[in-house]
Design a protein around this motif. Structure first.
Motif, PDB file in Angstrom:
ATOM      1  N   THR A 385      -8.396   3.680  -6.633  1.00 15.08           N
ATOM      2  CA  THR A 385      -7.489   3.734  -5.646  1.00 15.08           C
ATOM      3  C   THR A 385      -7.502   2.399  -5.360  1.00 15.08           C
ATOM      4  O   THR A 385      -6.210   1.907  -4.581  1.00 15.08           O
ATOM      5  CB  THR A 385      -8.187   4.697  -4.560  1.00 15.08           C
ATOM      6  N   SER A 386      -8.410   1.548  -5.252  1.00 14.15           N
ATOM      7  CA  SER A 386      -8.393   0.079  -4.801  1.00 14.15           C
ATOM      8  C   SER A 386      -7.153  -0.447  -5.824  1.00 14.15           C
ATOM      9  O   SER A 386      -6.269  -1.341  -5.176  1.00 14.15           O
ATOM     10  CB  SER A 386      -9.501  -0.495  -4.947  1.00 14.15           C
ATOM     11  N   VAL A 387      -7.171  -0.402  -7.186  1.00 16.99           N
ATOM     12  CA  VAL A 387      -6.140  -1.023  -7.882  1.00 16.99           C
ATOM     13  C   VAL A 387      -4.721  -0.662  -7.541  1.00 16.99           C
ATOM     14  O   VAL A 387      -3.848  -1.408  -7.480  1.00 16.99           O
ATOM     15  CB  VAL A 387      -6.339  -1.020  -9.146  1.00 16.99           C
ATOM     16  N   ALA A 388      -4.586   0.580  -7.278  1.00 13.42           N
ATOM     17  CA  ALA A 388      -3.305   1.546  -7.066  1.00 13.42           C
ATOM     18  C   ALA A 388      -2.916   0.884  -5.639  1.00 13.42           C
ATOM     19  O   ALA A 388      -1.716   0.618  -5.560  1.00 13.42           O
ATOM     20  CB  ALA A 388      -3.477   2.812  -7.004  1.00 13.42           C
ATOM     21  N   VAL A 389      -3.874   0.817  -4.763  1.00  6.49           N
ATOM     22  CA  VAL A 389      -3.389   0.242  -3.280  1.00  6.49           C
ATOM     23  C   VAL A 389      -2.785  -1.222  -3.309  1.00  6.49           C
ATOM     24  O   VAL A 389      -1.622  -1.559  -2.719  1.00  6.49           O
ATOM     25  CB  VAL A 389      -4.532   0.036  -2.355  1.00  6.49           C
ATOM     26  N   GLY A 390      -3.598  -1.809  -3.942  1.00  7.12           N
ATOM     27  CA  GLY A 390      -2.961  -3.509  -4.480  1.00  7.12           C
ATOM     28  C   GLY A 390      -1.436  -3.439  -5.168  1.00  7.12           C
ATOM     29  O   GLY A 390      -0.778  -4.255  -4.749  1.00  7.12           O
ATOM     30  N   ILE A 391      -1.485  -2.636  -5.822  1.00  9.31           N
ATOM     31  CA  ILE A 391       0.016  -2.625  -6.787  1.00  9.31           C
ATOM     32  C   ILE A 391       0.929  -1.740  -6.073  1.00  9.31           C
ATOM     33  O   ILE A 391       2.093  -2.340  -5.923  1.00  9.31           O
ATOM     34  CB  ILE A 391      -0.305  -2.119  -8.122  1.00  9.31           C
ATOM     35  N   VAL A 392       0.769  -0.504  -5.803  1.00  7.94           N
ATOM     36  CA  VAL A 392       1.684   0.506  -5.152  1.00  7.94           C
ATOM     37  C   VAL A 392       1.780   0.110  -3.531  1.00  7.94           C
ATOM     38  O   VAL A 392       2.819   0.069  -2.888  1.00  7.94           O
ATOM     39  CB  VAL A 392       1.217   1.900  -5.287  1.00  7.94           C
ATOM     40  N   GLY A 393       0.680  -0.270  -3.010  1.00  4.40           N
ATOM     41  CA  GLY A 393       0.516  -0.344  -1.257  1.00  4.40           C
ATOM     42  C   GLY A 393       0.335   1.255  -0.728  1.00  4.40           C
ATOM     43  O   GLY A 393      -0.009   2.212  -1.688  1.00  4.40           O
TER      44      GLY A 393
END
Length: 603
Positions: A385-393
């Motif tokens: 979820t943390s990587v996805a938040v950084g990339i996708v928002g």
């Protein structure tokens, strides 16, 4: 006799308020009904696209029925490594076709809501949908989520504009289309709803809750009833999280934000590398497909979006070397696929990479602090979820994804904390999500789907006065004073013999600042101000305000263009700021859903 005050007595005002309230309630109900229909359509389209791509995988890669491409341990035959190259060739042909018929770059939901009031083209929608199916179906390392949201939002935008809805409602329904698409894809309506709020609508509002949630729920139910190949992220029952593990998980969120920045930079660098190669853009997907095929010979887990691989990684524990190798290969495959011109997004790829990084972090923590044993599965969820938040928002989007996957509130709290840390790092160190970063590379300034299109449509040409008074710059002071007595007007524009702008004449200053020794035969052009500061009709409100601030003037001339400098109008700073304030207030009311009926109540 003035009848207006009598007509607008308290009783009539109450009736007007009640009518406005009933109208607003009817409109709100209509929007929810339309949102439900949009959700059903989005769910059906997602189902069709997912089935089609899965069928292509079964056919092109000779998979057993029901198997996932990225869950395979190896390709059935080495020649299957050529399949992504074939997909690249088809993508190249589509690029040639679009170039020949001069199709513009497609507008995605975020750009549509930020700049175009939610207006999306059905042609763009079908083009993006088909290209995404080809890209993912032939094994390129991209996700289908970009295609899902494009078709869901595109259909919603078309329906809203066909029904003649207002700008704010069109933007809302575009968000409903994206929410429905994500909700249907993951079987997670709350995730879909907050995807719509955070990424496509750009703001959470109580007035928007009902239609967005309705669309996400209807889409998820429709996909389930149609037997969609949904990809819920099944975490299982998580183990309790000791308080001592909170800090490592927050550090994992911080490191995941760094991984997000590296990935976005790598995609951009790969794209620039392909551009530097003197090969036509239509041939680049073929080259990218060859690279992805070579990587697939090492492991098919790099192919497509990685749904099957993610499920396998969450269910099994592999050694550090295997996980690190897969992480690097998937990172390279995704960067090459996007950079070479395949159509798709990084939504699910970022989830997969984040899960791998979380497990890498768990192993590294065990080595650095043997007494601190972190559950690899929990670390995978937090990293995912943390990587996805950084990339996708969208920190709440990913938090609800974890909640709907695990059903554990404690884990959800840890995920939210790590997601916030990742978001802050990416925002401060990089400033963009992947989608808005690509807008930045194209020269756009948007950083979210928040509506700034009205600012661009509020141009100098729409606000200026065309009833301007001009004088020849060679006119003498004596003649000017006869034609423009003190108090007759405030400003006059001086032009040359070719009607080109020379400067602004402030009548009061001309009388007050004229030296005693100045001859009445002196030309007024020598007293002109703001010679180098003008506006053009295409300037938006922000650019015009900046020009006023630089000049320090209360009024500026508007010229047709900066070359000929032919005067076409005048604009005052006070009028510009008033119009800006009016539009800003209107935009705020649209966001909050406020209206006369909501303010005065039903009576």
């Amino acid at each position: 006799m003035n009848v207006l005050p009598q007509a607008l007595d308290a009783g009539n005002l109450r009736q007007i308020a009640q009518s406005a309230y009933r109208l607003r309630q009817a409109r709100a109900t209509m929007i929810v009904i339309i949102a439900c229909a949009v959700g059903v359509i989005a769910g059906a389209l997602v189902t069709g696209m997912s089935w089609l791509v899965q069928a292509m995988h079964w056919l092109l890669f000779d998979l057993p029925t029901g198997a996932r491409l990225s869950a395979m341990f190896s390709l059935s035959h080495p020649t299957q490594a050529l399949v992504p190259a074939v997909g690249g060739a088809l993508m190249g042909l589509s690029i040639l076709y679009l170039r020949r018929y001069r199709f513009r770059a497609p507008i995605d939901p975020i750009e549509a809501n930020a700049l175009h009031g939610g207006r999306m083209s059905l042609t763009d929608t079908f083009i993006v949908g088909l290209q995404t199916i080809v890209s993912s179906g032939f094994g390129a390392s991209v996700g289908l989520e970009a295609g899902y949201t494009q078709v869901g939002s595109g259909i919603a935008s078309w329906a809203a504009r066909t029904l003649g809805l207002r700008r704010s409602d069109v933007r809302l329904l575009v968000g409903c289309g994206s929410a429905g698409a994500i909700g249907a894809a993951f079987g997670a309506p709350l995730t879909g709803a907050f995807y719509g709020f955070e990424l496509v609508i750009g703001v959470y509002s109580v007035a928007n809750v009902a239609p967005v949630l309705a669309a996400a729920l209807c889409a998820s139910l429709t996909a389930t009833l149609l037997g969609a190949i949904q990809f819920p992220i099944e975490v299982g029952a998580p183990s309790p999280i000791p308080p001592t593990h909170y800090l490592p998980f927050i550090l994992l969120g911080l490191a995941a934000g760094g991984v997000s920045i590296v990935m976005m930079r790598l995609v951009t660098l790969t794209e620039e590398l392909f551009k530097r190669i003197s090969i036509d853009a239509s041939l680049r997907p073929l080259m990218g497909g060859c690279v992805v095929g070579i990587l697939a010979l090492v492991t098919p887990q790099v192919l497509s979006s990685g749904h099957g691989a993610l499920h396998r990684e969450l269910a099994m524990n592999y050694g550090f070397t295997v996980i690190a190798e897969l992480f690097l290969l998937k990172l390279l495959a995704s960067a090459v696929s996007i950079g070479s011109g395949f159509r798709g997004g990084l939504f699910f790829a970022s989830l997969f990479l984040g899960a791998l990084f979380g497990k890498i972090f768990a192993v590294a923590t065990a080595v650095a602090a043997p007494s601190l044993t972190i559950d690899p599965t929990m670390a995978a969820v937090v990293g995912m979820t943390s990587v996805a938040v950084g990339i996708v928002g969208g920190p709440l989007t990913m938090t609800f994804l974890a909640l709907e996957s695990s059903g554990d509130l404690t884990l959800t709290g840890v995920v939210l904390a790590a997601a916030i840390v990742s978001t802050v790092l990416v925002r401060e160190a990089f400033g963009y999500s992947f989608s808005t970063w690509r807008f930045h590379l194209r020269g756009e300034t948007i950083r979210s789907a928040h509506d700034i299109g009205w600012m661009r449509s509020l141009t100098v040409g729409t606000m200026m006065r065309s009833d301007i008074r001009t004088v020849d710059a060679e006119m003498t002071l004596e003649a000017f004073e006869k034609e423009f007595p003190l108090g007759s007007t405030q400003r006059v524009v001086a032009v040359d013999e070719h009607k080109r702008y020379v400067g602004m004449l402030i009548v009061a200053d001309l009388y007050a600042e004229r030296p005693d020794e100045a001859s009445g035969t002196a030309s007024v052009g020598s007293f002109a101000k703001y010679q180098d500061t003008v506006l053009v009709p295409s300037m938006n409100v922000k650019s015009a305000a900046d020009a006023f601030a630089r000049a320090g003037s209360e009024e500026l001339a508007v010229v047709a263009d900066l070359t000929e400098r032919r005067v076409v109008g005048l604009l005052t700073e006070s009028h510009l700021m008033r119009r800006y304030a009016e539009e800003l207030e209107k935009a705020s009311r649209d966001i909050s859903g406020e209206s006369l009926g909501s303010v005065m109540g039903p009576g």
